[in-house]
Scaffold this motif. Structure first.
Motif, PDB file in Angstrom:
ATOM      1  N   UNK A  22      66.395  20.065   1.331  1.00  0.00           N
ATOM      2  CA  UNK A  22      66.477  21.504   1.057  1.00  0.00           C
ATOM      3  C   UNK A  22      65.113  22.088   0.699  1.00  0.00           C
ATOM      4  N   UNK A  23      64.032  21.395   1.086  1.00  0.00           N
ATOM      5  CA  UNK A  23      62.694  21.855   0.737  1.00  0.00           C
ATOM      6  C   UNK A  23      62.249  23.062   1.549  1.00  0.00           C
ATOM      7  N   UNK A  24      62.902  23.326   2.680  1.00  0.00           N
ATOM      8  CA  UNK A  24      62.518  24.462   3.514  1.00  0.00           C
ATOM      9  C   UNK A  24      61.724  24.068   4.731  1.00  0.00           C
ATOM     10  N   UNK A  25      61.540  22.774   4.966  1.00  0.00           N
ATOM     11  CA  UNK A  25      60.817  22.341   6.162  1.00  0.00           C
ATOM     12  C   UNK A  25      61.786  21.835   7.229  1.00  0.00           C
ATOM     13  N   UNK A  42      70.741  24.001  -5.111  1.00  0.00           N
ATOM     14  CA  UNK A  42      69.985  22.780  -4.843  1.00  0.00           C
ATOM     15  C   UNK A  42      68.532  23.048  -4.471  1.00  0.00           C
ATOM     16  N   UNK A  43      68.282  24.045  -3.618  1.00  0.00           N
ATOM     17  CA  UNK A  43      66.900  24.287  -3.212  1.00  0.00           C
ATOM     18  C   UNK A  43      66.034  24.749  -4.380  1.00  0.00           C
ATOM     19  N   UNK A  64      66.370  23.779  -7.565  1.00  0.00           N
ATOM     20  CA  UNK A  64      66.068  22.697  -8.502  1.00  0.00           C
ATOM     21  C   UNK A  64      65.287  21.578  -7.826  1.00  0.00           C
ATOM     22  N   UNK A  65      64.930  21.767  -6.552  1.00  0.00           N
ATOM     23  CA  UNK A  65      64.117  20.796  -5.827  1.00  0.00           C
ATOM     24  C   UNK A  65      62.641  21.149  -6.003  1.00  0.00           C
ATOM     25  N   UNK A  66      61.862  20.228  -6.539  1.00  0.00           N
ATOM     26  CA  UNK A  66      60.435  20.510  -6.709  1.00  0.00           C
ATOM     27  C   UNK A  66      59.736  20.546  -5.357  1.00  0.00           C
ATOM     28  N   UNK A  67      60.299  19.864  -4.342  1.00  0.00           N
ATOM     29  CA  UNK A  67      59.714  19.926  -2.996  1.00  0.00           C
ATOM     30  C   UNK A  67      59.726  21.359  -2.469  1.00  0.00           C
ATOM     31  N   UNK A  68      60.785  22.100  -2.762  1.00  0.00           N
ATOM     32  CA  UNK A  68      60.894  23.477  -2.303  1.00  0.00           C
ATOM     33  C   UNK A  68      59.748  24.321  -2.862  1.00  0.00           C
TER      34      UNK A  68
END
Length: 484
Positions: A338-341, A357-358, A360-364
């Motif tokens: 769910x990072x957006x990539x 979820x997106x 609370x994802x640090x990747x996002x």
């Protein structure tokens, strides 16, 4: 037992006996002690397959076994006799010898020659349940259980909170510096991986094809590179084991441990991320400028630190190496999805995956910030080349679906706040484990003991009522309570 070993055992037991005379409680688990060593013990607790055979004065055990029908033969060590009565392995040995070697055992007056050890154990258990040693033990347990509010003094530490934090930080820092696999090998792997990234995306430029290439590079760096931080989980588990042992002795508090663990890891993480981030940044030739360079390495540092904090929180509740790594890898895998990539932000299904979820994802947040840091302000070639160049802001909004109105520094601050949140979760997990878990275990143990006592009372009561000594004992107890 050879003479030096026997003397050593006697000396150790005598030393422990001296310690017990100073007000200490000494519990020793011994196997086949000599008669001299056995006479040094005050209390004796005999167990067979988890069931109590005898619990009382060691000096009274000889008479207890005699009354139960198993007197100690002459010239036999009492402790050896007790072991002979309650260890069923002797039956297996005798059966093997009789069956394979056809040996004949001479008749003797020993009751154990006439019955099996299993039957002897059953007899001793039933006899103990009706003995005065059993009632004395239960009275002592009831007396202790009525004591409320007693706080056991475990010694503890006289050091201040700052000294505890400083000492823990220093010790953890030294341990990390000596652990080759935890940080130094990770540094080597990070350098090798970032060199590979740099050679694949070398001098990426601003051509039309570099648009998606820059996005892929950022996704790999902040996704799979930070993913390697889960490799430190075994070291986290070992730290938790040391903490739990020292915490029981009251050497320091949970807050001091969390602060020490956080500060000690900071220099290594800064070194790893700045070295590997610098290699990647200058080999790929990302957006030039000191501000853009600092954002890139700071974002990489924050992402790696978030993973460390997440794995520490997992280590506080999942002490198993394999299960902890699987749990951490699963959580990060979901965050990367769910990072957006792999799926653009606006295309992610809104229930659950987009919200929450997106967020609370640090990747996002890392990708959102790095995309802005790298693309904003650049101009990219169009396809075909004769068309006007494409501004980075247009790519951010229409290709990667990023809100350019939000500053990249806000994205970075969100990641740093996640570090604090995960550390707080780590702290709370330890406190819950300390306060709630023992309470739950105690509650379950009390219920089991109540059920066990109820069962024993139901089974033993009919036979006990026929005992004149028990009737006198109960009558005396009732008269004593009436006087009170």
């Amino acid at each position: 037992m050879s003479q030096p070993v026997a003397l050593t055992a006697f000396f150790v037991t005598q030393t422990l006996r001296g310690l017990s005379r100073d007000g200490r409680t000494v519990i020793a688990s011994v196997h086949q002690p000599s008669s001299e060593v056995f006479e040094l013990f005050d209390q004796l607790y005999l167990l067979s397959e988890g069931k109590t055979i005898y619990f009382g004065q060691a000096s009274e055990a000889y008479e207890f076994f005699a009354q139960a029908g198993f007197p100690c033969p002459a010239l036999r060590n009492p402790s050896d006799h007790f072991l002979r009565c309650i260890n069923s392995d002797f039956d297996k040995v005798k059966a093997t010898l009789k069956g394979s070697m056809k040996l004949r055992f001479e008749a003797s007056d020993d009751p154990l020659e006439k019955i099996t050890t299993t039957e002897a154990i059953r007899t001793l258990i039933n006899f103990y349940r009706t003995s005065h040693q059993c009632y004395a033990a239960k009275e002592k347990v009831d007396e202790i259980s009525k004591v409320r509010g007693t706080v056991l003094d475990s010694g503890g530490s006289q050091a201040s909170f700052l000294m505890q934090s400083y000492t823990l930080t220093k010790r953890s820092f030294v341990n990390m510096s000596r652990d080759f696999g935890y940080y130094w090998l990770r540094l080597l792997i990070y350098v090798v991986v970032t060199v590979c990234i740099g050679t694949i995306y070398l001098n990426i430029g601003t051509s039309y094809n570099s648009i998606l290439a820059r996005g892929a590079c950022a996704s790999f760096v902040f996704g799979f590179v930070t993913f390697m931080s889960i490799g430190g989980f075994p070291s986290f588990v070992e730290d938790m084991k040391v903490f739990q042992r020292e915490r029981l002795n009251g050497h320091y508090g949970v807050t001091a441990f969390v602060i020490g663990n956080t500060l000690s890891a900071m220099p290594f993480l800064i070194m790893i991320t700045f070295i590997s981030g610098t290699i990647c940044y200058f080999m790929v030739r990302l957006h030039p400028g000191f501000e853009h360079y600092m954002f890139f390495v700071l974002c990489l540092y924050a992402s790696v630190t978030v993973v460390e904090s997440l794995m520490m929180a997992i280590a506080s509740i999942v002490p198993n190496f394999l299960m902890g790594i699987i749990t951490g890898a699963g959580i990060q895998g979901i965050f990367m999805l769910v990072s957006g990539y792999f799926r653009l932000p606006n295309d992610i299904p809104k229930p659950v995956w987009r919200y929450p979820m997106s967020y609370i994802s640090f990747h996002f947040w890392a990708l959102q910030g790095q995309y802005q840091n790298d693309l904003k302000g650049l101009l990219f070639d169009n396809q075909p080349p004769e068309l006007p160049k494409i501004p980075g802001e247009y790519i951010l909004e229409n290709v990667f679906q990023i809100d350019v109105g939000r500053s990249k520094w806000i994205d970075l601050s969100v990641i740093f706040s996640m570090i604090i949140i995960y550390r707080i979760i780590f702290f709370l997990m330890i406190k819950i484990s300390e306060d709630v878990t023992p309470w739950i275990r105690g509650l379950v143990a009390r219920r089991r003991m109540q059920q066990k006592n109820g069962t024993q009372n139901t089974m033993v009561a009919p036979s006990l009522l026929q005992s004149p000594s028990l009737r006198n004992y109960v009558a005396n107890r009732a008269n004593g309570r009436g006087k009170r």
